[in-house]
Design a protein around this motif. Structure first.
Motif, PDB file in Angstrom:
ATOM      1  N   LEU A  57       1.145   3.836   6.369  1.00 44.21           N
ATOM      2  CA  LEU A  57       1.342   3.079   7.603  1.00 44.21           C
ATOM      3  C   LEU A  57       2.544   3.624   8.383  1.00 44.21           C
ATOM      4  CD1 LEU A  57       0.763  -0.526   6.216  1.00 44.21           C
ATOM      5  CD2 LEU A  57      -0.713   0.655   7.858  1.00 44.21           C
ATOM      6  N   LYS A  58       3.625   3.889   7.665  1.00 41.08           N
ATOM      7  CA  LYS A  58       4.840   4.383   8.308  1.00 41.08           C
ATOM      8  C   LYS A  58       4.614   5.754   8.933  1.00 41.08           C
ATOM      9  CE  LYS A  58       9.705   5.465   7.400  1.00 41.08           C
ATOM     10  NZ  LYS A  58      10.772   5.515   6.363  1.00 41.08           N
ATOM     11  N   GLU A  59       3.935   6.648   8.215  1.00 43.09           N
ATOM     12  CA  GLU A  59       3.690   7.998   8.725  1.00 43.09           C
ATOM     13  C   GLU A  59       2.860   7.975  10.004  1.00 43.09           C
ATOM     14  OE1 GLU A  59       4.821  11.076   7.508  1.00 43.09           O
ATOM     15  OE2 GLU A  59       6.160   9.710   6.436  1.00 43.09           O
ATOM     16  N   LEU A  60       1.995   6.979  10.149  1.00 40.95           N
ATOM     17  CA  LEU A  60       1.144   6.872  11.343  1.00 40.95           C
ATOM     18  C   LEU A  60       1.696   5.880  12.370  1.00 40.95           C
ATOM     19  CD1 LEU A  60      -2.444   6.915   9.780  1.00 40.95           C
ATOM     20  CD2 LEU A  60      -1.158   8.800  10.794  1.00 40.95           C
ATOM     21  N   GLU A  61       2.908   5.375  12.127  1.00 41.77           N
ATOM     22  CA  GLU A  61       3.546   4.407  13.029  1.00 41.77           C
ATOM     23  C   GLU A  61       2.631   3.211  13.267  1.00 41.77           C
ATOM     24  OE1 GLU A  61       4.789   6.404  16.565  1.00 41.77           O
ATOM     25  OE2 GLU A  61       5.914   7.941  15.500  1.00 41.77           O
ATOM     26  N   MET A  62       2.009   2.752  12.209  1.00 38.98           N
ATOM     27  CA  MET A  62       1.101   1.610  12.267  1.00 38.98           C
ATOM     28  C   MET A  62       1.808   0.394  11.665  1.00 38.98           C
ATOM     29  SD  MET A  62      -2.835   1.512  10.818  1.00 38.98           S
ATOM     30  CE  MET A  62      -3.158   3.166  11.448  1.00 38.98           C
ATOM     31  N   VAL A  63       1.670  -0.743  12.294  1.00 40.37           N
ATOM     32  CA  VAL A  63       2.384  -1.948  11.869  1.00 40.37           C
ATOM     33  C   VAL A  63       1.429  -2.929  11.206  1.00 40.37           C
ATOM     34  CG1 VAL A  63       3.778  -3.922  12.606  1.00 40.37           C
ATOM     35  CG2 VAL A  63       4.095  -1.682  13.701  1.00 40.37           C
ATOM     36  N   CYS A  64       1.799  -3.376  10.001  1.00 38.28           N
ATOM     37  CA  CYS A  64       1.066  -4.443   9.314  1.00 38.28           C
ATOM     38  C   CYS A  64       2.094  -5.221   8.507  1.00 38.28           C
ATOM     39  CB  CYS A  64      -0.013  -3.863   8.397  1.00 38.28           C
ATOM     40  SG  CYS A  64      -0.984  -5.124   7.537  1.00 38.28           S
ATOM     41  N   ASP A  65       2.247  -6.491   8.826  1.00 36.56           N
ATOM     42  CA  ASP A  65       3.344  -7.283   8.269  1.00 36.56           C
ATOM     43  C   ASP A  65       2.996  -8.030   6.987  1.00 36.56           C
ATOM     44  OD1 ASP A  65       5.054  -6.527  10.336  1.00 36.56           O
ATOM     45  OD2 ASP A  65       4.324  -8.129  11.649  1.00 36.56           O
ATOM     46  N   ILE A  66       1.848  -7.756   6.397  1.00 35.88           N
ATOM     47  CA  ILE A  66       1.481  -8.430   5.156  1.00 35.88           C
ATOM     48  C   ILE A  66       2.400  -7.957   4.037  1.00 35.88           C
ATOM     49  CG2 ILE A  66      -0.364  -8.754   3.445  1.00 35.88           C
ATOM     50  CD1 ILE A  66      -2.372  -8.385   5.706  1.00 35.88           C
TER      51      ILE A  66
END
Length: 286
Positions: A57-66
């Motif tokens: 997620l971090k490498e793709l700058e994708m946000v997921c707050d679970i």
């Protein structure tokens, strides 16, 4: 009876689960995933998979707050609802629905699409393929160069598996610049003179959770490990070979591009590592 799946906070029958046609995972392959193995109704290597998910997620700058505990609750709930004893839980996070097809990322705050479902696969431990070993072919590695990110871009991996099937074999190894990178959905190893040889970690291969555990267990068993690339020719002259993955554990390989390895039967190193891995996985499952 249909499965119960999880979609964006809701547990529902699989027939009722719907995702927008504009979802980035559908139109752009803009998604990451994990598959956590289930043994005896419990999750193996869970924290390793969650750590890798966060890295992807971090490498793709994708946000997921679970959170980790929320992921665990969802996984356990799905296992319970679907009565899974052996199999896996598939998890996918996409960048969400931007409202239309667009190469640009959606606006900040666009919620991700979160999907989880179970796959019941009785017989993972007693897989007959592990007793006789599998046969692989080699194919050119034509994938993108961020294979360390576990994305859903799996078309070429599927093509490689189909190429192997057409030749009457079980799987394929990718080869780039003369060296094996990894298998179509696994990490690869050869054994020569008692030494385990496997490619070192980089952007060229997925940082396998099972890989890390198996190498740790091998070191604890006083086995010698050399992390470096190897060629198909080296593999064909090896004493044995195997691959590792979350759902196959340690799988012996007995043939590479038509050449039998050793005596053409699963080797003792692969057999022993499979035994150790399954035992420890069961003991540490949550």
């Amino acid at each position: 009876m249909s499965r119960t799946v999880y979609l964006n906070g809701t547990y529902l029958p699989e027939e009722e689960a719907q995702v927008s046609i504009f979802d980035r995972g559908f139109v752009m392959g803009d998604a990451v995933y994990e598959v956590t193995c289930v043994l005896d109704g419990k999750l193996t290597e869970f924290d390793g998979h969650m750590a890798r998910l966060q890295r992807s997620l971090k490498e793709l700058e994708m946000v997921c707050d679970i959170t980790r505990d929320e992921w665990l609750e969802i996984h356990r709930k799905l296992i319970e609802l679907n009565g899974v004893e052996e199999g896996g839980v598939y998890l996918q996070v996409t960048r969400g629905n931007a409202g239309d097809r667009d190469f640009h990322y959606p606006p900040a705050g666009t919620p991700p699409t979160v999907v989880l479902y179970t796959q019941s696969k009785p017989g993972l431990v007693e897989d007959p393929k592990a007793d006789k070993g599998i046969k692989v072919i080699s194919v050119p590695d034509l994938r993108w160069h961020r294979r360390d990110i576990k994305t859903v871009q799996l078309l070429y991996a599927s093509m490689a598996k189909m190429a192997a099937e057409k030749e009457g074999k079980d799987d394929a190894w990718f080869v780039e610049d003369g060296y094996v990178t990894e298998g179509s959905s696994n990490n690869c190893y050869i054994v020569k003179g008692g030494k385990i040889i496997t490619r070192d970690l980089s952007h060229d291969i997925l940082h396998g959770i099972t890989r890390g555990s198996v190498l740790r267990m091998a070191r604890e068993a006083q086995m010698v490990i050399e992390e470096r690339p190897f060629t198909i020719a080296e593999a064909q002259s090896a004493d044995e070979a195997f691959y590792t993955s979350a759902s196959a554990f340690v799988m012996p390989i007995v043939e590479v591009d038509g050449v039998a390895l050793g005596d053409g039967k699963p080797g003792k190193v692969a057999k022993r590592l499979r035994e150790i891995y399954i035992e420890e996985s069961r003991n540490s499952a949550i």
